[in-house]
Design an enzyme around this catalytic site. Structure first.
Site, PDB file in Angstrom:
ATOM      1  N   GLU A 194       1.167  -1.098  -0.173  1.00  0.00           N
ATOM      2  CA  GLU A 194       0.194  -0.064   0.441  1.00  0.00           C
ATOM      3  C   GLU A 194       1.057   1.450  -0.252  1.00  0.00           C
ATOM      4  OE1 GLU A 194      -4.002  -1.281   2.093  1.00  0.00           O
ATOM      5  OE2 GLU A 194      -2.586  -0.779   3.251  1.00  0.00           O
ATOM      6  N   CYS A 213       2.979   8.326   0.960  1.00  0.00           N
ATOM      7  CA  CYS A 213       4.066   7.976   2.341  1.00  0.00           C
ATOM      8  C   CYS A 213       3.825   6.163   1.705  1.00  0.00           C
ATOM      9  CB  CYS A 213       2.776   7.645   3.409  1.00  0.00           C
ATOM     10  SG  CYS A 213       3.597   6.206   4.358  1.00  0.00           S
ATOM     11  N   CYS A 234       6.210  -6.625   7.732  1.00  0.00           N
ATOM     12  CA  CYS A 234       7.828  -6.396   8.563  1.00  0.00           C
ATOM     13  C   CYS A 234       8.499  -7.378   9.367  1.00  0.00           C
ATOM     14  CB  CYS A 234       6.816  -5.197   9.798  1.00  0.00           C
ATOM     15  SG  CYS A 234       8.480  -3.770  10.152  1.00  0.00           S
ATOM     16  N   CYS A 247       6.256  -3.695  16.546  1.00  0.00           N
ATOM     17  CA  CYS A 247       5.724  -3.171  17.506  1.00  0.00           C
ATOM     18  C   CYS A 247       4.070  -3.341  17.750  1.00  0.00           C
ATOM     19  CB  CYS A 247       5.420  -1.888  16.580  1.00  0.00           C
ATOM     20  SG  CYS A 247       7.838  -1.376  16.297  1.00  0.00           S
ATOM     21  N   CYS A 284       1.112  -1.065  16.287  1.00  0.00           N
ATOM     22  CA  CYS A 284       1.286  -1.281  14.451  1.00  0.00           C
ATOM     23  C   CYS A 284       0.705  -2.530  13.880  1.00  0.00           C
ATOM     24  CB  CYS A 284       2.819  -1.092  13.907  1.00  0.00           C
ATOM     25  SG  CYS A 284       2.910  -0.768  12.421  1.00  0.00           S
ATOM     26  N   GLY A 316       6.399  -1.622   6.599  1.00  0.00           N
ATOM     27  CA  GLY A 316       7.995  -2.140   6.224  1.00  0.00           C
ATOM     28  C   GLY A 316       8.725  -0.879   7.371  1.00  0.00           C
ATOM     29  N   GLU A 317       9.734  -1.905   8.133  1.00  0.00           N
ATOM     30  CA  GLU A 317      11.656  -0.764   8.195  1.00  0.00           C
ATOM     31  C   GLU A 317      12.193  -0.831   6.728  1.00  0.00           C
ATOM     32  OE1 GLU A 317      12.406   0.971  10.668  1.00  0.00           O
ATOM     33  OE2 GLU A 317      14.099   1.198   9.512  1.00  0.00           O
ATOM     34  N   SER A 326      11.590   6.432   8.058  1.00  0.00           N
ATOM     35  CA  SER A 326      11.417   6.882   9.402  1.00  0.00           C
ATOM     36  C   SER A 326      12.008   5.674   9.884  1.00  0.00           C
ATOM     37  CB  SER A 326       9.493   6.769   9.636  1.00  0.00           C
ATOM     38  OG  SER A 326       9.327   6.502  11.065  1.00  0.00           O
ATOM     39  N   SER A 358      11.105   6.743  15.568  1.00  0.00           N
ATOM     40  CA  SER A 358       9.790   6.365  16.430  1.00  0.00           C
ATOM     41  C   SER A 358      10.282   5.942  17.416  1.00  0.00           C
ATOM     42  CB  SER A 358       9.243   4.522  15.403  1.00  0.00           C
ATOM     43  OG  SER A 358       8.688   4.761  14.324  1.00  0.00           O
ATOM     44  N   HIS A 392       8.722   6.846  21.226  1.00  0.00           N
ATOM     45  CA  HIS A 392       7.257   6.445  21.228  1.00  0.00           C
ATOM     46  C   HIS A 392       7.404   6.185  22.952  1.00  0.00           C
ATOM     47  CE1 HIS A 392       5.971   6.450  17.487  1.00  0.00           C
ATOM     48  NE2 HIS A 392       5.865   4.759  17.295  1.00  0.00           N
ATOM     49  N   CYS A 401      -1.160   6.135  10.127  1.00  0.00           N
ATOM     50  CA  CYS A 401      -0.380   6.146   9.666  1.00  0.00           C
ATOM     51  C   CYS A 401      -0.306   4.611  10.521  1.00  0.00           C
ATOM     52  CB  CYS A 401       0.425   6.684  11.647  1.00  0.00           C
ATOM     53  SG  CYS A 401       1.219   7.780  10.014  1.00  0.00           S
TER      54      CYS A 401
HETATM   55  N1  SAH Z   1       9.061   1.247  10.440  1.00  0.00           N
HETATM   56  C1  SAH Z   1       9.275   1.981   9.919  1.00  0.00           C
HETATM   57  C2  SAH Z   1       8.223   2.924   9.567  1.00  0.00           C
HETATM   58  C3  SAH Z   1       6.800   2.859   8.877  1.00  0.00           C
HETATM   59  S1  SAH Z   1       5.652   3.119  10.522  1.00  0.00           S
HETATM   60  C4  SAH Z   1       8.674   2.970  11.425  1.00  0.00           C
HETATM   61  O1  SAH Z   1       8.274   2.460  12.528  1.00  0.00           O
HETATM   62  O2  SAH Z   1       9.287   4.176  11.699  1.00  0.00           O
HETATM   63  C5  SAH Z   1       5.907   5.610  10.339  1.00  0.00           C
HETATM   64  C6  SAH Z   1       5.322   5.812  11.949  1.00  0.00           C
HETATM   65  O3  SAH Z   1       3.903   5.416  12.655  1.00  0.00           O
HETATM   66  C7  SAH Z   1       6.146   5.064  12.698  1.00  0.00           C
HETATM   67  O4  SAH Z   1       6.433   6.109  13.335  1.00  0.00           O
HETATM   68  C8  SAH Z   1       5.306   3.985  13.481  1.00  0.00           C
HETATM   69  O5  SAH Z   1       5.836   3.852  14.974  1.00  0.00           O
HETATM   70  C9  SAH Z   1       3.864   4.727  13.094  1.00  0.00           C
HETATM   71  N2  SAH Z   1       2.624   4.166  13.407  1.00  0.00           N
HETATM   72  C10 SAH Z   1       2.706   2.742  13.675  1.00  0.00           C
HETATM   73  N3  SAH Z   1       1.664   1.894  14.270  1.00  0.00           N
HETATM   74  C11 SAH Z   1       0.273   3.399  14.323  1.00  0.00           C
HETATM   75  C12 SAH Z   1      -0.825   3.815  14.648  1.00  0.00           C
HETATM   76  N4  SAH Z   1      -1.450   2.046  14.822  1.00  0.00           N
HETATM   77  N5  SAH Z   1      -1.257   4.642  15.092  1.00  0.00           N
HETATM   78  C13 SAH Z   1      -0.228   5.886  14.748  1.00  0.00           C
HETATM   79  N6  SAH Z   1       1.098   5.348  14.295  1.00  0.00           N
HETATM   80  C14 SAH Z   1       1.472   4.338  14.278  1.00  0.00           C
HETATM   81 FE1  SF4 Z   2       7.014  -2.232  11.338  1.00  0.00          FE
HETATM   82 FE2  SF4 Z   2       7.472   0.722  11.902  1.00  0.00          FE
HETATM   83 FE3  SF4 Z   2       5.005  -1.585  12.048  1.00  0.00          FE
HETATM   84 FE4  SF4 Z   2       7.404  -1.232  13.796  1.00  0.00          FE
HETATM   85  S1  SF4 Z   2       6.126   0.523  13.095  1.00  0.00           S
HETATM   86  S2  SF4 Z   2       5.955  -3.016  13.333  1.00  0.00           S
HETATM   87  S3  SF4 Z   2       8.927  -1.248  12.198  1.00  0.00           S
HETATM   88  S4  SF4 Z   2       5.901  -0.715   9.940  1.00  0.00           S
END
Ligand code: SAH
Ligand code: SF4
Length: 411
Positions: free
Chosen positions: A117, A130, A137, A141, A144, A196-197, A228, A250, A252, A370
Protein backbone atom coordinates in the site's frame (compact mmCIF):
# COMPACT_ATOMS: atom_id res chain seq x y z
CA UNK A 1 -11.13 -5.10 2.88
CA UNK A 2 -14.79 -4.23 3.14
CA UNK A 3 -16.08 -0.96 4.53
CA UNK A 4 -19.37 0.07 6.03
CA UNK A 5 -19.59 3.04 3.66
CA UNK A 6 -17.62 2.02 0.60
CA UNK A 7 -15.22 4.75 -0.55
CA UNK A 8 -14.87 5.58 -4.22
CA UNK A 9 -13.04 2.65 -5.71
CA UNK A 10 -11.63 2.37 -9.18
CA UNK A 11 -9.73 -0.18 -11.12
CA UNK A 12 -6.98 1.63 -12.89
CA UNK A 13 -4.30 1.37 -15.50
CA UNK A 14 -3.14 -1.55 -17.49
CA UNK A 15 -1.33 -4.55 -16.15
CA UNK A 16 2.40 -4.16 -16.71
CA UNK A 17 3.79 -7.32 -18.20
CA UNK A 18 6.36 -8.85 -15.98
CA UNK A 19 9.82 -9.96 -16.95
CA UNK A 20 8.87 -13.60 -16.67
CA UNK A 21 6.07 -13.09 -19.16
CA UNK A 22 7.87 -10.84 -21.61
CA UNK A 23 11.50 -11.93 -21.26
CA UNK A 24 12.47 -8.27 -21.14
CA UNK A 25 14.38 -6.63 -18.31
CA UNK A 26 12.86 -3.74 -16.39
CA UNK A 27 14.89 -0.54 -16.50
CA UNK A 28 13.08 1.08 -13.57
CA UNK A 29 14.98 1.25 -10.30
CA UNK A 30 18.49 0.80 -11.71
CA UNK A 31 21.12 3.26 -10.53
CA UNK A 32 22.75 5.33 -13.28
CA UNK A 33 25.80 3.02 -13.17
CA UNK A 34 23.69 -0.13 -13.39
CA UNK A 35 21.63 1.35 -16.20
CA UNK A 36 24.81 2.10 -18.10
CA UNK A 37 26.16 -1.42 -17.60
CA UNK A 38 22.80 -2.89 -18.65
CA UNK A 39 22.70 -0.86 -21.85
CA UNK A 40 26.28 -1.76 -22.74
CA UNK A 41 25.61 -5.44 -22.11
CA UNK A 42 22.69 -5.21 -24.54
CA UNK A 43 24.83 -3.74 -27.30
CA UNK A 44 24.87 0.03 -26.77
CA UNK A 45 28.35 1.22 -27.81
CA UNK A 46 30.37 2.24 -24.75
CA UNK A 47 31.17 5.70 -26.04
CA UNK A 48 27.46 6.47 -26.36
CA UNK A 49 26.33 4.87 -23.14
CA UNK A 50 26.60 7.90 -20.88
CA UNK A 51 24.48 10.00 -23.20
CA UNK A 52 21.92 7.22 -23.61
CA UNK A 53 21.63 6.93 -19.83
CA UNK A 54 20.99 10.68 -19.57
CA UNK A 55 18.35 10.55 -22.30
CA UNK A 56 16.54 7.51 -20.94
CA UNK A 57 16.72 8.87 -17.40
CA UNK A 58 14.97 12.03 -18.46
CA UNK A 59 12.25 10.21 -20.37
CA UNK A 60 11.58 7.73 -17.60
CA UNK A 61 11.92 9.82 -14.47
CA UNK A 62 11.42 13.42 -15.50
CA UNK A 63 8.57 12.95 -17.94
CA UNK A 64 7.12 9.59 -16.98
CA UNK A 65 7.22 8.15 -20.49
CA UNK A 66 6.85 4.35 -20.74
CA UNK A 67 6.91 3.73 -24.43
CA UNK A 68 10.32 3.63 -26.08
CA UNK A 69 8.70 4.61 -29.39
CA UNK A 70 7.84 8.02 -27.88
CA UNK A 71 11.48 8.81 -27.01
CA UNK A 72 11.97 11.03 -29.98
CA UNK A 73 15.58 12.09 -29.43
CA UNK A 74 16.71 8.49 -29.94
CA UNK A 75 17.03 7.01 -33.40
CA UNK A 76 14.21 4.78 -34.56
CA UNK A 77 16.56 1.83 -34.79
CA UNK A 78 17.81 2.34 -31.23
CA UNK A 79 14.26 2.70 -29.93
CA UNK A 80 13.38 -0.62 -31.53
CA UNK A 81 16.47 -2.22 -30.05
CA UNK A 82 15.51 -0.99 -26.58
CA UNK A 83 11.92 -2.18 -26.93
CA UNK A 84 13.19 -5.60 -27.91
CA UNK A 85 15.34 -6.01 -24.81
CA UNK A 86 13.73 -3.87 -22.12
CA UNK A 87 10.58 -2.59 -20.56
CA UNK A 88 9.61 0.18 -18.18
CA UNK A 89 7.36 -1.67 -15.78
CA UNK A 90 5.60 -0.42 -12.67
CA UNK A 91 3.57 -2.09 -9.95
CA UNK A 92 0.00 -2.73 -10.99
CA UNK A 93 -2.63 -0.56 -9.32
CA UNK A 94 -5.37 -2.97 -8.31
CA UNK A 95 -7.42 -0.51 -6.33
CA UNK A 96 -7.51 3.13 -5.44
CA UNK A 97 -9.54 4.41 -2.54
CA UNK A 98 -10.21 8.07 -1.90
CA UNK A 99 -10.94 9.22 1.64
CA UNK A 100 -13.46 11.92 2.49
CA UNK A 101 -10.44 14.14 3.31
CA UNK A 102 -8.85 13.61 -0.11
CA UNK A 103 -6.23 11.08 1.04
CA UNK A 104 -5.73 8.39 -1.59
CA UNK A 105 -4.67 4.86 -0.83
CA UNK A 106 -3.33 2.70 -3.62
CA UNK A 107 -3.28 -1.04 -3.38
CA UNK A 108 -0.47 -2.22 -5.64
CA UNK A 109 0.27 -5.70 -6.86
CA UNK A 110 3.89 -6.62 -7.40
CA UNK A 111 5.80 -9.65 -8.64
CA UNK A 112 4.77 -12.83 -6.87
CA UNK A 113 1.19 -11.60 -6.57
CA UNK A 114 1.98 -9.72 -3.35
CA UNK A 115 0.26 -6.53 -2.39
CA UNK A 116 1.56 -3.33 -0.93
CA UNK A 117 0.00 0.00 0.00
CA UNK A 118 1.00 3.57 -0.81
CA UNK A 119 -0.82 6.63 0.50
CA UNK A 120 -1.06 10.15 -0.93
CA UNK A 121 -1.89 12.92 1.53
CA UNK A 122 -2.80 16.30 0.02
CA UNK A 123 -2.25 19.29 2.28
CA UNK A 124 -2.33 23.05 1.93
CA UNK A 125 0.49 23.95 -0.46
CA UNK A 126 2.05 20.48 -0.49
CA UNK A 127 1.35 16.82 -1.03
CA UNK A 128 3.07 13.93 0.68
CA UNK A 129 3.40 10.41 -0.63
CA UNK A 130 3.88 7.74 2.02
CA UNK A 131 5.92 4.85 0.63
CA UNK A 132 6.24 1.25 1.75
CA UNK A 133 9.64 -0.45 1.82
CA UNK A 134 8.69 -4.04 2.68
CA UNK A 135 5.67 -6.30 2.46
CA UNK A 136 4.94 -6.78 6.12
CA UNK A 137 7.66 -6.18 8.68
CA UNK A 138 10.06 -8.33 10.68
CA UNK A 139 9.45 -6.14 13.69
CA UNK A 140 6.41 -6.43 15.87
CA UNK A 141 5.67 -3.03 17.34
CA UNK A 142 2.60 -3.77 19.41
CA UNK A 143 0.59 -0.71 18.32
CA UNK A 144 1.22 -1.13 14.57
CA UNK A 145 -1.08 -2.98 12.21
CA UNK A 146 1.74 -3.76 9.78
CA UNK A 147 3.56 -5.39 12.70
CA UNK A 148 0.87 -8.06 12.86
CA UNK A 149 1.83 -9.16 9.36
CA UNK A 150 4.99 -11.24 9.03
CA UNK A 151 7.63 -10.12 6.59
CA UNK A 152 6.88 -11.52 3.16
CA UNK A 153 9.75 -9.90 1.34
CA UNK A 154 11.70 -6.71 0.78
CA UNK A 155 10.59 -4.46 -2.03
CA UNK A 156 13.01 -3.90 -4.88
CA UNK A 157 14.20 -0.40 -5.73
CA UNK A 158 11.97 -0.61 -8.84
CA UNK A 159 8.97 -1.30 -6.62
CA UNK A 160 9.84 1.58 -4.29
CA UNK A 161 10.43 4.20 -6.98
CA UNK A 162 7.52 2.61 -8.88
CA UNK A 163 5.17 3.71 -6.07
CA UNK A 164 6.11 7.33 -6.79
CA UNK A 165 5.64 6.80 -10.51
CA UNK A 166 2.19 5.21 -10.31
CA UNK A 167 1.00 7.94 -7.95
CA UNK A 168 2.29 10.61 -10.35
CA UNK A 169 0.42 8.84 -13.13
CA UNK A 170 -2.80 8.80 -11.15
CA UNK A 171 -2.48 12.44 -10.07
CA UNK A 172 -1.39 13.68 -13.51
CA UNK A 173 1.76 14.99 -11.83
CA UNK A 174 4.23 14.56 -14.72
CA UNK A 175 5.39 17.63 -16.63
CA UNK A 176 4.95 17.55 -20.38
CA UNK A 177 8.05 16.25 -22.20
CA UNK A 178 10.26 19.09 -23.34
CA UNK A 179 8.46 21.69 -21.22
CA UNK A 180 10.22 23.29 -18.24
CA UNK A 181 9.76 21.65 -14.86
CA UNK A 182 6.51 22.66 -13.19
CA UNK A 183 6.75 24.88 -10.14
CA UNK A 184 3.84 23.30 -8.37
CA UNK A 185 4.07 19.57 -7.85
CA UNK A 186 1.27 17.55 -6.38
CA UNK A 187 3.76 15.14 -4.86
CA UNK A 188 6.16 17.58 -3.19
CA UNK A 189 7.36 15.36 -0.35
CA UNK A 190 8.08 11.69 0.25
CA UNK A 191 7.99 9.87 3.56
CA UNK A 192 9.14 6.29 4.08
CA UNK A 193 6.45 5.67 6.67
CA UNK A 194 4.33 3.01 5.02
CA UNK A 195 4.72 -0.72 5.48
CA UNK A 196 8.07 -2.05 6.62
CA UNK A 197 11.31 -0.96 8.24
CA UNK A 198 13.28 0.91 5.55
CA UNK A 199 16.64 0.35 7.23
CA UNK A 200 16.17 -3.42 6.98
CA UNK A 201 16.03 -2.95 3.21
CA UNK A 202 18.82 -0.43 3.01
CA UNK A 203 20.26 -0.81 -0.50
CA UNK A 204 16.92 -0.85 -2.32
CA UNK A 205 15.67 2.14 -0.33
CA UNK A 206 18.92 4.02 -0.95
CA UNK A 207 18.91 3.37 -4.70
CA UNK A 208 15.24 4.33 -5.01
CA UNK A 209 15.71 7.51 -2.99
CA UNK A 210 18.72 8.50 -5.07
CA UNK A 211 16.55 8.27 -8.16
CA UNK A 212 13.90 10.38 -6.45
CA UNK A 213 16.50 12.98 -5.44
CA UNK A 214 18.31 13.05 -8.79
CA UNK A 215 17.98 16.57 -10.25
CA UNK A 216 17.44 15.15 -13.73
CA UNK A 217 15.08 12.49 -12.47
CA UNK A 218 12.16 12.85 -10.11
CA UNK A 219 14.06 15.80 -8.63
CA UNK A 220 12.75 15.98 -5.09
CA UNK A 221 15.39 17.57 -2.87
CA UNK A 222 16.77 15.49 -0.02
CA UNK A 223 15.07 17.76 2.48
CA UNK A 224 11.76 16.74 0.95
CA UNK A 225 12.32 13.10 1.82
CA UNK A 226 11.93 11.72 5.34
CA UNK A 227 12.90 8.19 6.27
CA UNK A 228 11.29 6.82 9.41
CA UNK A 229 13.04 4.09 11.37
CA UNK A 230 12.07 2.20 14.47
CA UNK A 231 15.71 2.52 15.53
CA UNK A 232 18.04 0.27 13.52
CA UNK A 233 21.08 1.83 15.14
CA UNK A 234 23.88 0.34 12.97
CA UNK A 235 22.33 1.74 9.77
CA UNK A 236 21.73 5.29 10.97
CA UNK A 237 25.20 6.67 10.17
CA UNK A 238 25.03 5.03 6.77
CA UNK A 239 21.67 6.66 6.12
CA UNK A 240 23.22 10.06 6.77
CA UNK A 241 26.19 9.37 4.50
CA UNK A 242 24.60 7.42 1.67
CA UNK A 243 21.10 8.90 1.47
CA UNK A 244 21.30 12.18 3.36
CA UNK A 245 17.54 12.63 3.65
CA UNK A 246 15.72 13.81 6.75
CA UNK A 247 15.35 11.27 9.53
CA UNK A 248 12.38 10.45 11.72
CA UNK A 249 12.65 8.04 14.62
CA UNK A 250 9.79 6.08 16.12
CA UNK A 251 10.62 6.94 19.70
CA UNK A 252 7.26 6.41 21.43
CA UNK A 253 8.46 5.90 25.01
CA UNK A 254 10.72 7.46 27.59
CA UNK A 255 11.80 4.42 29.57
CA UNK A 256 13.35 1.22 28.28
CA UNK A 257 10.72 -0.83 30.07
CA UNK A 258 7.89 0.79 28.10
CA UNK A 259 9.82 1.06 24.83
CA UNK A 260 10.73 -2.65 25.06
CA UNK A 261 7.01 -3.39 24.97
CA UNK A 262 6.01 -0.88 22.29
CA UNK A 263 9.00 -1.06 19.94
CA UNK A 264 10.64 -4.43 20.62
CA UNK A 265 13.78 -3.53 18.65
CA UNK A 266 14.57 -1.54 21.80
CA UNK A 267 15.64 -4.79 23.42
CA UNK A 268 18.48 -4.88 20.92
CA UNK A 269 19.33 -1.18 20.78
CA UNK A 270 17.97 0.65 23.78
CA UNK A 271 17.12 4.31 24.22
CA UNK A 272 20.68 5.31 25.17
CA UNK A 273 22.18 3.52 22.14
CA UNK A 274 19.58 5.03 19.85
CA UNK A 275 20.13 8.57 21.12
CA UNK A 276 23.88 8.14 20.74
CA UNK A 277 23.48 7.14 17.12
CA UNK A 278 21.32 10.19 16.48
CA UNK A 279 23.67 12.82 17.83
CA UNK A 280 25.84 12.85 14.71
CA UNK A 281 23.02 12.59 12.20
CA UNK A 282 22.37 16.30 11.61
CA UNK A 283 26.08 16.99 11.01
CA UNK A 284 26.68 13.93 8.81
CA UNK A 285 23.60 14.49 6.68
CA UNK A 286 23.80 18.27 6.78
CA UNK A 287 20.17 18.41 7.87
CA UNK A 288 18.75 20.60 10.57
CA UNK A 289 16.82 18.40 12.90
CA UNK A 290 15.53 14.95 13.60
CA UNK A 291 11.84 14.22 13.97
CA UNK A 292 10.93 12.17 17.01
CA UNK A 293 7.65 10.37 16.36
CA UNK A 294 5.63 9.72 19.46
CA UNK A 295 2.38 7.78 19.27
CA UNK A 296 -0.05 8.83 22.00
CA UNK A 297 -1.37 5.74 23.79
CA UNK A 298 -3.84 6.27 26.56
CA UNK A 299 -2.36 5.53 29.97
CA UNK A 300 0.77 3.95 28.48
CA UNK A 301 3.20 6.72 27.49
CA UNK A 302 1.22 9.96 27.69
CA UNK A 303 1.76 11.36 31.20
CA UNK A 304 3.28 14.73 32.10
CA UNK A 305 6.21 12.82 33.59
CA UNK A 306 6.75 11.16 30.18
CA UNK A 307 6.76 14.55 28.47
CA UNK A 308 9.33 15.90 30.91
CA UNK A 309 11.51 12.80 30.60
CA UNK A 310 11.32 13.07 26.83
CA UNK A 311 12.72 16.59 26.74
CA UNK A 312 15.48 15.62 29.18
CA UNK A 313 16.45 12.62 27.05
CA UNK A 314 16.74 14.47 23.77
CA UNK A 315 18.57 17.50 25.19
CA UNK A 316 21.33 18.52 22.79
CA UNK A 317 19.79 16.90 19.70
CA UNK A 318 18.18 19.35 17.25
CA UNK A 319 14.70 17.91 17.21
CA UNK A 320 11.04 18.27 16.47
CA UNK A 321 8.51 16.07 18.26
CA UNK A 322 5.71 14.77 16.11
CA UNK A 323 2.85 13.61 18.31
CA UNK A 324 0.74 10.98 16.56
CA UNK A 325 -2.70 10.27 18.01
CA UNK A 326 -2.93 6.47 17.96
CA UNK A 327 -4.82 5.18 14.94
CA UNK A 328 -6.98 2.27 15.85
CA UNK A 329 -7.20 -0.97 13.93
CA UNK A 330 -9.26 -4.06 14.58
CA UNK A 331 -7.92 -5.93 17.59
CA UNK A 332 -5.41 -3.25 18.59
CA UNK A 333 -4.54 -3.56 22.26
CA UNK A 334 -4.42 0.22 22.86
CA UNK A 335 -6.59 3.32 22.86
CA UNK A 336 -5.86 6.81 21.62
CA UNK A 337 -5.03 9.33 24.37
CA UNK A 338 -7.69 11.93 25.05
CA UNK A 339 -7.29 15.16 23.15
CA UNK A 340 -6.69 17.23 26.33
CA UNK A 341 -3.94 14.81 27.34
CA UNK A 342 -2.26 15.12 23.95
CA UNK A 343 -2.42 18.90 24.17
CA UNK A 344 -1.03 18.96 27.71
CA UNK A 345 1.85 16.72 26.58
CA UNK A 346 2.48 18.93 23.55
CA UNK A 347 2.50 21.98 25.76
CA UNK A 348 5.26 20.66 28.02
CA UNK A 349 7.39 19.72 25.02
CA UNK A 350 6.73 23.07 23.38
CA UNK A 351 7.62 25.04 26.50
CA UNK A 352 10.94 23.18 26.59
CA UNK A 353 11.72 24.75 23.21
CA UNK A 354 10.76 22.03 20.75
CA UNK A 355 8.20 22.21 17.96
CA UNK A 356 5.54 19.67 18.93
CA UNK A 357 2.95 19.41 16.16
CA UNK A 358 0.10 16.96 16.65
CA UNK A 359 -0.28 14.94 13.46
CA UNK A 360 -3.85 15.08 12.20
CA UNK A 361 -4.94 11.55 11.37
CA UNK A 362 -5.61 11.34 7.63
CA UNK A 363 -7.54 8.81 5.63
CA UNK A 364 -8.81 6.89 8.65
CA UNK A 365 -12.03 5.98 6.85
CA UNK A 366 -10.01 3.98 4.32
CA UNK A 367 -7.51 2.58 6.86
CA UNK A 368 -4.77 4.72 5.34
CA UNK A 369 -3.55 6.46 8.49
CA UNK A 370 -0.14 5.79 10.07
CA UNK A 371 0.23 2.23 11.22
CA UNK A 372 -3.01 1.03 9.65
CA UNK A 373 -1.49 -0.39 6.49
CA UNK A 374 -1.42 -4.09 5.89
CA UNK A 375 -1.83 -6.17 2.77
CA UNK A 376 -5.19 -7.73 3.06
CA UNK A 377 -4.38 -10.89 1.17
CA UNK A 378 -1.49 -11.91 3.38
CA UNK A 379 -2.82 -14.72 5.48
CA UNK A 380 0.07 -14.83 7.94
CA UNK A 381 -1.78 -12.71 10.42
CA UNK A 382 -1.31 -12.96 14.12
CA UNK A 383 -4.19 -13.24 16.49
CA UNK A 384 -5.16 -10.46 18.84
CA UNK A 385 -3.96 -12.59 21.72
CA UNK A 386 -0.50 -12.95 20.13
CA UNK A 387 -0.27 -9.20 19.61
CA UNK A 388 -1.28 -8.55 23.19
CA UNK A 389 1.10 -11.20 24.55
CA UNK A 390 4.04 -9.70 22.66
CA UNK A 391 3.14 -6.33 24.14
CA UNK A 392 3.09 -7.86 27.61
CA UNK A 393 -0.63 -7.14 27.94
CA UNK A 394 -3.54 -9.32 28.96
CA UNK A 395 -5.45 -10.79 26.03
CA UNK A 396 -8.15 -8.41 24.81
CA UNK A 397 -11.77 -9.51 25.17
CA UNK A 398 -13.15 -11.47 22.27
CA UNK A 399 -15.39 -9.43 20.07
CA UNK A 400 -18.75 -11.04 19.59
CA UNK A 401 -19.52 -10.70 15.93
CA UNK A 402 -22.95 -9.43 15.02
CA UNK A 403 -24.68 -11.78 12.60
CA UNK A 404 -24.77 -9.03 9.96
CA UNK A 405 -21.12 -8.05 10.39
CA UNK A 406 -18.86 -8.63 7.41
CA UNK A 407 -16.42 -11.54 7.51
CA UNK A 408 -13.37 -9.40 7.41
CA UNK A 409 -12.42 -7.71 10.70
CA UNK A 410 -11.61 -4.46 8.90
CA UNK A 411 -15.19 -4.15 7.71
N1 SAH B 1 8.89 1.05 10.21
C1 SAH B 1 9.14 2.43 10.26
C2 SAH B 1 8.28 3.26 9.33
C3 SAH B 1 6.82 2.91 9.21
S1 SAH B 1 5.73 3.33 10.50
C4 SAH B 1 9.02 2.94 11.66
O1 SAH B 1 8.54 2.20 12.51
O2 SAH B 1 9.43 4.06 11.92
C5 SAH B 1 5.48 5.09 10.42
C6 SAH B 1 5.10 5.69 11.78
O3 SAH B 1 3.76 5.35 12.17
C7 SAH B 1 6.02 5.19 12.88
O4 SAH B 1 6.39 6.22 13.74
C8 SAH B 1 5.13 4.21 13.57
O5 SAH B 1 5.57 3.98 14.86
C9 SAH B 1 3.79 4.91 13.51
N2 SAH B 1 2.65 4.04 13.79
C10 SAH B 1 2.58 2.70 13.63
N3 SAH B 1 1.35 2.25 13.99
C11 SAH B 1 0.65 3.32 14.38
C12 SAH B 1 -0.70 3.50 14.82
N4 SAH B 1 -1.53 2.49 14.91
N5 SAH B 1 -1.11 4.76 15.12
C13 SAH B 1 -0.27 5.80 14.97
N6 SAH B 1 1.01 5.69 14.54
C14 SAH B 1 1.46 4.47 14.24
FE1 SF4 C 1 7.44 -2.34 11.49
FE2 SF4 C 1 7.44 0.35 11.80
FE3 SF4 C 1 5.20 -1.08 12.24
FE4 SF4 C 1 7.26 -1.26 13.93
S1 SF4 C 1 6.03 0.58 13.51
S2 SF4 C 1 6.06 -3.00 13.12
S3 SF4 C 1 9.00 -1.11 12.54
S4 SF4 C 1 6.26 -0.86 10.28
Amino acid sequence: MTHAAPPITQDLLTVPRRLAETGRANLVGLTRDDLMATLIAAGTPERQAKMRVAQLWQWIYQWGVRDFAAMTNLSKAYRAQLAEAFEIALPQVVRREVSADGTRKYLLRIAGGHEVETVYIPEEGRGTLCLSSQIGCTLTCSFCHTGTQKLVRNLTSAEIVGQVMVARDDLGDWPEPGKPKREERLISNLVLMGMGEPLYNFEAVRDAMRICMDGEGIALGRRRITLSTSGVVPEIGRTAREIGCLLAVSFHATTDAVRDRLVPINRKWNIAALLDSLRDYPRLSNSERITFEYVMLKGVNDSDADARRLVRLIAGIPAKINLIPFNEWPGAPYERSDWERIEAFADIVHKAGYASPIRTPRGEDIMAACGQLKSETERARKTRAEVAAEAGLPAPPRVIRRPDAPDHPEG
